[in-house]
Each structure stands twice: as C-alpha cells, then as structure tokens.
Design a protein around this motif. Sequence first.
Motif, short mmCIF file in Angstrom:
data_model
loop_
_atom_site.label_atom_id
_atom_site.label_comp_id
_atom_site.label_asym_id
_atom_site.label_seq_id
_atom_site.Cartn_x
_atom_site.Cartn_y
_atom_site.Cartn_z
N THR A 287 0.86 -1.19 0.00
CA THR A 287 0.00 0.00 0.00
C THR A 287 0.90 1.24 0.00
OG1 THR A 287 -0.09 -0.07 2.41
CG2 THR A 287 -1.87 -1.17 1.20
N PRO A 288 0.38 2.37 -0.49
CA PRO A 288 1.23 3.56 -0.61
C PRO A 288 1.92 3.99 0.67
CG PRO A 288 -0.76 3.85 -1.89
CD PRO A 288 -0.93 2.58 -1.14
N ASP A 289 1.23 3.93 1.82
CA ASP A 289 1.85 4.38 3.06
C ASP A 289 3.04 3.50 3.43
OD1 ASP A 289 0.02 2.30 3.45
OD2 ASP A 289 -0.30 2.81 5.55
N LYS A 290 2.92 2.19 3.20
CA LYS A 290 4.04 1.30 3.48
C LYS A 290 5.17 1.50 2.49
CE LYS A 290 1.34 -2.33 5.76
NZ LYS A 290 0.90 -3.75 5.72
N LEU A 291 4.82 1.76 1.22
CA LEU A 291 5.85 2.02 0.22
C LEU A 291 6.69 3.24 0.59
CD1 LEU A 291 4.24 1.44 -3.30
CD2 LEU A 291 5.95 0.04 -2.14
N VAL A 292 6.04 4.29 1.06
CA VAL A 292 6.78 5.50 1.44
C VAL A 292 7.82 5.16 2.50
CG1 VAL A 292 6.59 7.73 2.59
CG2 VAL A 292 4.96 7.11 0.79
N GLU A 293 7.40 4.41 3.53
CA GLU A 293 8.33 4.03 4.60
C GLU A 293 9.50 3.21 4.06
OE1 GLU A 293 6.16 1.97 7.56
OE2 GLU A 293 4.80 3.63 8.01
N LEU A 295 10.67 2.96 0.87
CA LEU A 295 11.53 3.66 -0.08
C LEU A 295 12.38 4.73 0.60
CD1 LEU A 295 9.05 4.01 -3.08
CD2 LEU A 295 10.80 2.27 -2.70
N GLN A 296 11.87 5.32 1.67
CA GLN A 296 12.67 6.29 2.41
C GLN A 296 13.87 5.64 3.08
OE1 GLN A 296 9.69 8.10 4.94
NE2 GLN A 296 9.41 9.84 3.55
N ARG A 297 13.81 4.31 3.30
CA ARG A 297 14.94 3.59 3.90
C ARG A 297 15.91 3.07 2.85
NH1 ARG A 297 10.72 1.24 7.15
NH2 ARG A 297 10.88 -0.68 5.94
N ASP A 298 15.56 3.17 1.56
CA ASP A 298 16.42 2.66 0.49
C ASP A 298 17.57 3.63 0.27
OD1 ASP A 298 17.42 2.24 -2.28
OD2 ASP A 298 15.83 0.75 -2.40
N ALA A 299 18.79 3.21 0.59
CA ALA A 299 19.94 4.11 0.57
C ALA A 299 20.23 4.66 -0.83
CB ALA A 299 21.17 3.39 1.11
N ALA A 300 20.05 3.84 -1.86
CA ALA A 300 20.36 4.30 -3.22
C ALA A 300 19.30 5.27 -3.73
CB ALA A 300 20.47 3.11 -4.16
N PRO A 333 5.38 12.35 -3.82
CA PRO A 333 5.53 13.62 -3.09
C PRO A 333 6.24 13.46 -1.74
CG PRO A 333 3.35 13.47 -4.08
CD PRO A 333 3.98 12.13 -4.25
N SER A 334 6.05 12.33 -1.09
CA SER A 334 6.72 12.10 0.19
C SER A 334 8.21 11.83 0.03
CB SER A 334 6.06 10.90 0.91
OG SER A 334 4.72 11.18 1.22
N LEU A 335 8.64 11.60 -1.20
CA LEU A 335 10.07 11.39 -1.48
C LEU A 335 10.74 12.66 -1.99
CD1 LEU A 335 9.85 7.89 -3.24
CD2 LEU A 335 10.26 8.37 -0.82
N GLY A 336 9.97 13.76 -2.07
CA GLY A 336 10.52 15.04 -2.48
C GLY A 336 10.18 15.46 -3.90
N TRP A 337 9.29 14.72 -4.55
CA TRP A 337 9.00 14.99 -5.97
C TRP A 337 7.91 16.03 -6.15
CZ3 TRP A 337 4.39 13.75 -8.73
CH2 TRP A 337 4.48 13.90 -10.12
N GLU A 338 8.06 16.83 -7.22
CA GLU A 338 7.00 17.74 -7.67
C GLU A 338 6.79 17.51 -9.16
OE1 GLU A 338 7.86 21.76 -6.86
OE2 GLU A 338 7.77 21.54 -4.65
#
Length: 342
Positions: A287-293, A295-300, A333-338
């Motif tokens: 789900t999107p909320d879990k994906l955000v968490e 992907l924010q931990r993905d170092a690359a 958007p939670s990863l900084g995208w516009e």
Amino acid sequence: MRSFGTLSFGHYGPLGGGRELSAADSMLQAIDLAQGMDDLGVNGVYFRVHHFARQQASPMPLLAAIAARTERIEMGTGVVDMRYENPLHLAEEAAAVDLISGGRLALGVSRGSPETVIRGYEAFGYTGSTDPRGADLARDHFARFLQAIEGEGLAERDPSSQFGGGHGMQRIEPYSPGLRSRIWWGAGNRDSAEWAGRVGVNLMSSTLLTEDRGLPFDELQAQQIEAFRAAWREAGPPGEPRVSVSRSIFPITTAEDELYFGGRQDGDGVGMIDGIRSTFGKTYAATPDKLVEQLQRDAAIRSADTLMLTIPSQLGVEFNLRLVAAFAEHVAPSLGWEPTTA
C-alpha cells in the motif's frame, strides 16, 4: 528524489489465452502511455534496448514519435548497446531527436545486457573484439560517439566539392549543443561507475549489479553512486552529474493490483548472470503508506536524483497509467517529488 519516470522492457509476443501483443502494439501503446504521463507531470519515459529479441531494438523512431506528441517529458534509453552501434550514425540520430524534442533526450548507453544469441554484434558487422562480452567494442564505439556529439571535426572537407566543401575538418550534422550533458552510462559495477565519472557522463544504475560484496543491494548501489561522484569530482568535468536508479515498485490501491502484485514483495537476491556473480534488487509491492516508509529507507533511492519504475508494459496503457498515477499521487511527493506541471 527530484524526478521519476518509467523504464519499459518493451516485451511483445504471446500473452496467453490466445492473445498476442505485436511489435506495432508495443510501440503505439508506448507513445500513448508517454502522452498520458506527460499530462500527469511525470518527468521521464525510458526504454530498454535488446537485439535478436521481441523487445525494442531501434529506439530512435519511437523517441522521435514521443517527442512530437508530448511537451515536457524527458524520453530516453536504458540502455543502447554500443557494441551494435555505428557511433557516427547514432550521433546523427541522437542529435536529430534532441532537436525535435527541444533538448529532452536522455540517452543511456553501455556495453549492453546479456543476449539471447552468441556475440550478436558480429552479425551487425562489428568484429575484432578480444573480450568475451565485447566490452572493448562498446568503449571504442562510445569514445567515437562522444567525439561526434561534442562537435569535433571527423572528416576532411573537400575543397573541390561543388556542395560547400572548403578546408579543414567537418563535424557531423545535425549538431545539438546541449546533448553531451544528457548522455548517461549504464554501469553494472563500481569500476564502470568510476569510469563514467572520469569521462563526465551521467550514471544509470539498474536493479542488477554485477558484483557481490555481501551487502544489501541498496547499500551496494549507494556505494557505487558515491564512487561515481567521487570520480567526477576528481576529474573535474563541468556541471553537476545526474544519477538514476531503477526499481520494481507497485502501489497496491485496488483489488486488481492485489491480484497481480500482492505477495510479490521479496528480498535481494544473489546469482549468476552472464557468467558473473551478481546482486539483484528487491521488488516493492505494498500500500502507498508502506511504500513510502520502505523507499525512504532505500539508501540508493535517497542518494539518486532520478527514479525509474520498471513497468509491466504488456498489461496495456490504462493499467500502467493507473499505476504511475498512483505512485505520483500517493508516494512520490513524500520522497521530495514535484510534477513538471507544477
């Protein structure tokens, strides 16, 4: 993450149940999908290139068609196999597409991926390689390609020509002044990433690295990115480099998504590819909320500025556009995208 787009493998052929996706279907759907993504404000659409396979093999006509149908979206490759290319012909085609698009070409090139045939580039007339995988051919062709797009004179003018010959050396035409800054090298390991940094081209890093250091894939890839940037800083080419990574990411927002991708999330993998022990990145499906968490931990992903989503292009325009829209609305958007439309 400043930008994101899609990376399509462009497969076509039998789909099961008596259905088949033709080469024409694949290309026409790619154009429609790119147009829909441009309307959403997505940054880029990129295509894998493979020869002797039911996939994209000659991407420039497709990229030119997308350029003519869109306004903002970047279009490119990930990657063109330089073993198969006449570097001057590729330089002419790339400059033409870049000019048609108003400077929106992002041309990824490299040695290429494992093939379905043995030394297929020799069938194209490129022989003499002393490397089992033709890496020396790819580097030689790439060096000549860079000379061409940099505007270097490559052929002596004929002073007796009736068609504007003159004296000195002539560059290839057409020439696109900004194209050099939009060339990417697809690097599969740290050494090739450092080489790209020294040459002064952008870095494409995919869901596969041809090395195994006993580290999680994202950390291994983040080290590759840092090695590239360090080499760039030491070499001192002008400008700031771009770095892209690709991932299989599927936001689950509908029952249909759950049917296709539920339970698909897996961990990193290690195995042999093209005779080399390699590390494979994980698939993200949640789900999107879990994906955000996650992907924010993905170092690359944190280190790169561009994220390419590998998409199931065989499922059609409507399905893939919905996947991309879900990522754009609920995750990016939670990863900084516009969006480009902002």
